[in-house]
Design a protein around this motif. Structure first.
Motif, PDB file in Angstrom:
ATOM      1  N   MET A  85       0.848  -1.192   0.000  1.00 36.53           N
ATOM      2  CA  MET A  85       0.000   0.000   0.000  1.00 36.53           C
ATOM      3  C   MET A  85       0.881   1.238   0.000  1.00 36.53           C
ATOM      4  O   MET A  85       2.042   1.178   0.385  1.00 36.53           O
ATOM      5  CB  MET A  85      -0.932  -0.005   1.212  1.00 36.53           C
ATOM      6  N   GLU A  86       0.295   2.313  -0.437  1.00 40.16           N
ATOM      7  CA  GLU A  86       1.054   3.562  -0.481  1.00 40.16           C
ATOM      8  C   GLU A  86       0.617   4.473   0.670  1.00 40.16           C
ATOM      9  O   GLU A  86      -0.492   5.017   0.651  1.00 40.16           O
ATOM     10  CB  GLU A  86       0.836   4.263  -1.824  1.00 40.16           C
ATOM     11  N   ILE A  87       1.503   4.617   1.664  1.00 36.88           N
ATOM     12  CA  ILE A  87       1.227   5.529   2.770  1.00 36.88           C
ATOM     13  C   ILE A  87       1.883   6.871   2.445  1.00 36.88           C
ATOM     14  O   ILE A  87       3.071   6.933   2.144  1.00 36.88           O
ATOM     15  CB  ILE A  87       1.747   4.957   4.097  1.00 36.88           C
ATOM     16  N   LEU A  88       1.093   7.929   2.475  1.00 39.27           N
ATOM     17  CA  LEU A  88       1.580   9.240   2.038  1.00 39.27           C
ATOM     18  C   LEU A  88       2.214  10.029   3.179  1.00 39.27           C
ATOM     19  O   LEU A  88       3.183  10.746   2.972  1.00 39.27           O
ATOM     20  CB  LEU A  88       0.431  10.035   1.421  1.00 39.27           C
TER      21      LEU A  88
ATOM     22  N   VAL B 135      -3.505   7.309   3.204  1.00 46.57           N
ATOM     23  CA  VAL B 135      -3.174   6.379   2.121  1.00 46.57           C
ATOM     24  C   VAL B 135      -3.755   6.900   0.814  1.00 46.57           C
ATOM     25  O   VAL B 135      -4.738   7.657   0.800  1.00 46.57           O
ATOM     26  CB  VAL B 135      -3.697   4.947   2.395  1.00 46.57           C
ATOM     27  N   ALA B 136      -3.150   6.464  -0.280  1.00 46.08           N
ATOM     28  CA  ALA B 136      -3.604   6.908  -1.593  1.00 46.08           C
ATOM     29  C   ALA B 136      -4.925   6.242  -1.956  1.00 46.08           C
ATOM     30  O   ALA B 136      -5.806   6.860  -2.555  1.00 46.08           O
ATOM     31  CB  ALA B 136      -2.539   6.602  -2.642  1.00 46.08           C
TER      32      ALA B 136
ATOM     33  N   GLU C 250      -9.396   1.485  -0.183  1.00 45.10           N
ATOM     34  CA  GLU C 250      -9.961   0.169  -0.518  1.00 45.10           C
ATOM     35  C   GLU C 250      -8.844  -0.830  -0.827  1.00 45.10           C
ATOM     36  O   GLU C 250      -8.848  -1.966  -0.355  1.00 45.10           O
ATOM     37  CB  GLU C 250     -10.932   0.242  -1.713  1.00 45.10           C
ATOM     38  N   ALA C 251      -7.877  -0.388  -1.624  1.00 47.07           N
ATOM     39  CA  ALA C 251      -6.756  -1.268  -1.981  1.00 47.07           C
ATOM     40  C   ALA C 251      -5.941  -1.616  -0.737  1.00 47.07           C
ATOM     41  O   ALA C 251      -5.503  -2.766  -0.570  1.00 47.07           O
ATOM     42  CB  ALA C 251      -5.858  -0.583  -3.014  1.00 47.07           C
ATOM     43  N   ALA C 252      -5.763  -0.642   0.158  1.00 42.01           N
ATOM     44  CA  ALA C 252      -4.994  -0.896   1.378  1.00 42.01           C
ATOM     45  C   ALA C 252      -5.691  -1.952   2.236  1.00 42.01           C
ATOM     46  O   ALA C 252      -5.043  -2.859   2.769  1.00 42.01           O
ATOM     47  CB  ALA C 252      -4.812   0.402   2.161  1.00 42.01           C
ATOM     48  N   LEU C 253      -7.029  -1.846   2.372  1.00 40.35           N
ATOM     49  CA  LEU C 253      -7.765  -2.816   3.186  1.00 40.35           C
ATOM     50  C   LEU C 253      -7.708  -4.203   2.565  1.00 40.35           C
ATOM     51  O   LEU C 253      -7.562  -5.211   3.268  1.00 40.35           O
ATOM     52  CB  LEU C 253      -9.224  -2.367   3.376  1.00 40.35           C
ATOM     53  N   GLU C 254      -7.813  -4.284   1.240  1.00 38.70           N
ATOM     54  CA  GLU C 254      -7.696  -5.580   0.555  1.00 38.70           C
ATOM     55  C   GLU C 254      -6.345  -6.217   0.847  1.00 38.70           C
ATOM     56  O   GLU C 254      -6.252  -7.410   1.152  1.00 38.70           O
ATOM     57  CB  GLU C 254      -7.881  -5.415  -0.958  1.00 38.70           C
TER      58      GLU C 254
ATOM     59  N   LEU D  65      -6.457   4.197   8.962  1.00 41.17           N
ATOM     60  CA  LEU D  65      -6.084   4.598   7.611  1.00 41.17           C
ATOM     61  C   LEU D  65      -7.088   5.646   7.171  1.00 41.17           C
ATOM     62  O   LEU D  65      -8.274   5.551   7.501  1.00 41.17           O
ATOM     63  CB  LEU D  65      -6.132   3.421   6.636  1.00 41.17           C
ATOM     64  N   CYS D  66      -6.636   6.646   6.442  1.00 44.03           N
ATOM     65  CA  CYS D  66      -7.608   7.605   5.936  1.00 44.03           C
ATOM     66  C   CYS D  66      -7.207   8.070   4.533  1.00 44.03           C
ATOM     67  O   CYS D  66      -6.023   8.134   4.187  1.00 44.03           O
ATOM     68  CB  CYS D  66      -7.823   8.752   6.904  1.00 44.03           C
TER      69      CYS D  66
END
Ligand code: ZN
Length: 134
Positions: free
Chosen positions: A1-4, A84-85, A88-92, A130-131
């Protein structure tokens, strides 16, 4: 995942009106106003700090999650929120890794952000949010 970045630090207080004095009067942070999120039984107040913010959390009800947290652990640091960018993708990705989640799907938090919490059991004891903000 991409954490900004670290989006904000959540701090549980009994009362925002009393609790905000340290952050504004002592540290000189700007109070950006407060917002009640009824679905989560919480009133939040934001104080920008550079690229991140301090978020004070006051429960609107004795059975809200913030009230329960204070009952168990007292007031103080409650959660860290990572921007996060794509939430949904991060949770998956976290589900695939078998990470225990509090929110299986994003919900809407303060400021209209999409948010989801990870279970502290999966993180070594820290409540992680995550937000994603548009
Ligand atoms: Zn938060």
């Amino acid at each position: 995942m991409e954490i900004l970045k670290i989006d904000h630090l959540g701090i549980a207080v009994n009362n925002i009106e009393d609790g905000k004095n340290f952050w504004t009067e002592v540290l000189g942070l700007q109070f950006e106003g407060s917002e009640t999120v009824e679905a989560q039984k919480v009133t939040t107040a934001f104080f920008p700090v550079g690229e991140s913010e301090v978020e004070l959390l006051e429960s609107t009800s004795p059975d809200g999650p913030v009230a329960k947290f204070i009952d168990k652990k007292g007031t103080g640091f409650q959660h860290v929120a990572f921007r996060v960018a794509d939430i949904e993708a991060a949770l998956e990705e976290l589900k695939e890794k078998g990470i225990q989640l509090i929110d299986q799907k994003p919900r809407i938090g303060a400021g209209g952000a999409k948010i989801a919490f990870l279970h502290p059991k999966a993180t070594g004891g820290v409540l992680v949010e995550l937000c994603e903000r548009s």
